[in-house]
Design a protein around this motif. Structure first.
Motif, short mmCIF file in Angstrom:
data_model
loop_
_atom_site.label_atom_id
_atom_site.label_comp_id
_atom_site.label_asym_id
_atom_site.label_seq_id
_atom_site.Cartn_x
_atom_site.Cartn_y
_atom_site.Cartn_z
N PRO A 51 14.41 94.74 -0.14
CA PRO A 51 14.44 95.84 -0.97
C PRO A 51 15.59 96.72 -1.04
O PRO A 51 16.44 96.82 0.01
N GLU A 52 15.97 97.07 -2.34
CA GLU A 52 17.40 97.75 -2.54
C GLU A 52 17.40 99.23 -1.65
O GLU A 52 16.61 99.82 -1.52
N GLY A 53 18.41 99.09 -1.03
CA GLY A 53 18.91 100.22 -0.21
C GLY A 53 18.25 100.11 0.96
O GLY A 53 18.39 101.10 2.02
N SER A 54 17.66 99.17 1.68
CA SER A 54 16.86 99.10 2.87
C SER A 54 17.67 98.70 3.92
O SER A 54 17.44 99.00 5.02
N LEU A 55 18.82 98.07 3.76
CA LEU A 55 19.58 97.69 4.80
C LEU A 55 21.36 98.15 4.53
O LEU A 55 21.48 98.11 3.44
N PRO A 56 21.71 98.20 5.60
CA PRO A 56 23.24 98.79 5.52
C PRO A 56 24.22 97.68 4.93
O PRO A 56 23.79 96.37 4.93
N PRO A 57 25.12 97.94 4.24
CA PRO A 57 26.09 96.87 3.95
C PRO A 57 26.56 95.95 4.83
O PRO A 57 26.77 96.28 6.07
N GLY A 58 26.80 94.59 4.46
CA GLY A 58 27.19 93.44 5.55
C GLY A 58 26.00 93.01 6.31
O GLY A 58 26.37 92.03 6.74
N VAL A 59 24.75 93.42 6.18
CA VAL A 59 23.71 92.62 7.04
C VAL A 59 23.02 91.52 6.06
O VAL A 59 22.99 91.64 4.90
N ASP A 60 23.14 90.29 6.86
CA ASP A 60 22.47 89.17 6.16
C ASP A 60 21.02 89.27 6.06
O ASP A 60 20.35 89.83 6.87
N TYR A 61 20.68 88.76 5.00
CA TYR A 61 18.99 88.72 5.04
C TYR A 61 18.41 87.31 4.80
O TYR A 61 18.97 86.47 4.20
N LEU A 62 17.30 87.10 5.25
CA LEU A 62 16.56 85.84 5.11
C LEU A 62 14.99 86.08 5.02
O LEU A 62 14.51 86.91 5.93
N ARG A 63 14.38 85.63 4.09
CA ARG A 63 12.90 85.71 4.07
C ARG A 63 12.19 84.93 5.21
O ARG A 63 12.56 83.79 5.61
N LEU A 64 11.68 85.79 6.22
CA LEU A 64 10.96 85.30 7.04
C LEU A 64 9.51 85.68 7.44
O LEU A 64 9.33 87.03 7.91
#
Length: 300
Positions: A51-64
């Motif tokens: 979700p937009e704004g949920s994570l700090p810049p530079g964090v990688d994301y994967l649907r899990l």
């Protein structure tokens, strides 16, 4: 890479970390602390995209989805190809549940076991071989005070969180020869969006549980700060608040008093109100004493 420690300090700088359920609540708060400590962080959560704004810049994301074996396989493949290994696994994803044993149905039990308990087991099963090959690693499992202290009308939640504590204790000794440390976080109620995952048949208990979460005196950031310090110190059971210290100490060292508080609390179950606050009130009155900055600690 990994957790760098000296006698005076320790840091997650350059550590490769996977946090499940990291887009909100305690997971999100831990992600922020890890990023501030210069860790490389991959968040796994059920959303197609963070979700937009949920994570700090530079964090990688994967649907899990932690209940899906194939999602864990994909996470392992991603970590191997992108990070080349994993230093810290934080099994944090979970849902809320609760209810009287004759009201909550078996579908509720199956769902919470699959997510809260087997989700942790799947995470450990997936990444322990990688950590063994490295000869190092840290596993942090999010349980709950409910994993140590078992109040009435919370059988399914108590059971899975106690299971997470049991897995953690087992792996602590099993994996130590491989250079892998294990911690388990056991917070009491704190403000988070966890209540949104309620969806069982015992609506009275769930309404009371929602109120306890939304009106809790602690924020996710406050809980995360204590948990993060415990992780860095390599603590096994990480109690994050005064209520946890009081209740766990009472159960261990003053069992008759603890049992009376729980039995008294159980009388409230038939009235459709959660028994947890009265039980904690009784234990606080018996065992709490003033501590630094107006907090309290358990007498033992």
């Amino acid at each position: 890479m990994g957790l760098l420690a000296t006698k005076s300090s320790c840091s997650y700088a350059a550590a490769r970390v996977l946090v499940t359920g990291g887009c909100s609540g305690l997971g999100q708060a831990l992600v922020k602390l890890l990023v501030a400590d210069a860790a490389r962080v991959l968040v796994g959560d059920v959303h197609a995209a963070a979700p937009e704004g949920s994570l700090p810049p530079g964090v990688d994301y994967l649907r899990l989805d932690v209940s899906k074996d194939e999602d864990w396989d994909a996470a392992r493949n991603w970590v191997e190809s992108t990070y080349g290994g994993l230093d810290v696994l934080i099994n944090n994803a979970g849902i809320a549940a609760g209810g009287r044993i004759d009201v909550a149905d078996m579908d509720e039990w199956r769902r919470i076991v699959d997510i809260n308990l087997l989700g942790v087991a799947r995470g450990c099963h997936t990444f322990v071989p990688m950590m063994k090959q490295q000869g190092s690693g840290q596993i942090v499992n999010t349980a709950s005070l409910a994993g140590l202290v078992h109040a009435p009308a919370m059988a399914s939640y108590n059971a899975v969180k106690a299971g997470v504590v049991a897995i953690s204790e087992t792996l602590r000794s099993e994996l130590a020869p491989s250079g892998i440390t294990v911690s388990v976080i056991c917070p009491s109620f704190f403000r988070t969006n966890l209540a949104e995952s309620f969806g069982g048949k015992d609506v009275d208990m769930e309404a009371s549980g929602t109120e306890m979460i939304t009106k809790a005196p602690r924020s996710a950031d406050q809980v995360a700060a204590v948990a993060f310090a415990g992780m860095k110190a390599g603590k096994f059971i990480i109690l994050t608040d005064r209520d946890g210290h009081i209740a766990y100490a009472a159960k261990r060292f003053a069992r008759p008093v603890y049992d009376r508080a729980m039995l008294t609390a159980g009388k409230r179950v038939g009235k459709g109100t959660t028994p947890v606050p009265p039980a904690l009130d009784k234990l606080r009155a018996r065992f709490a004493k003033p501590g630094p900055r107006g907090d309290g600690e358990a007498r033992s």
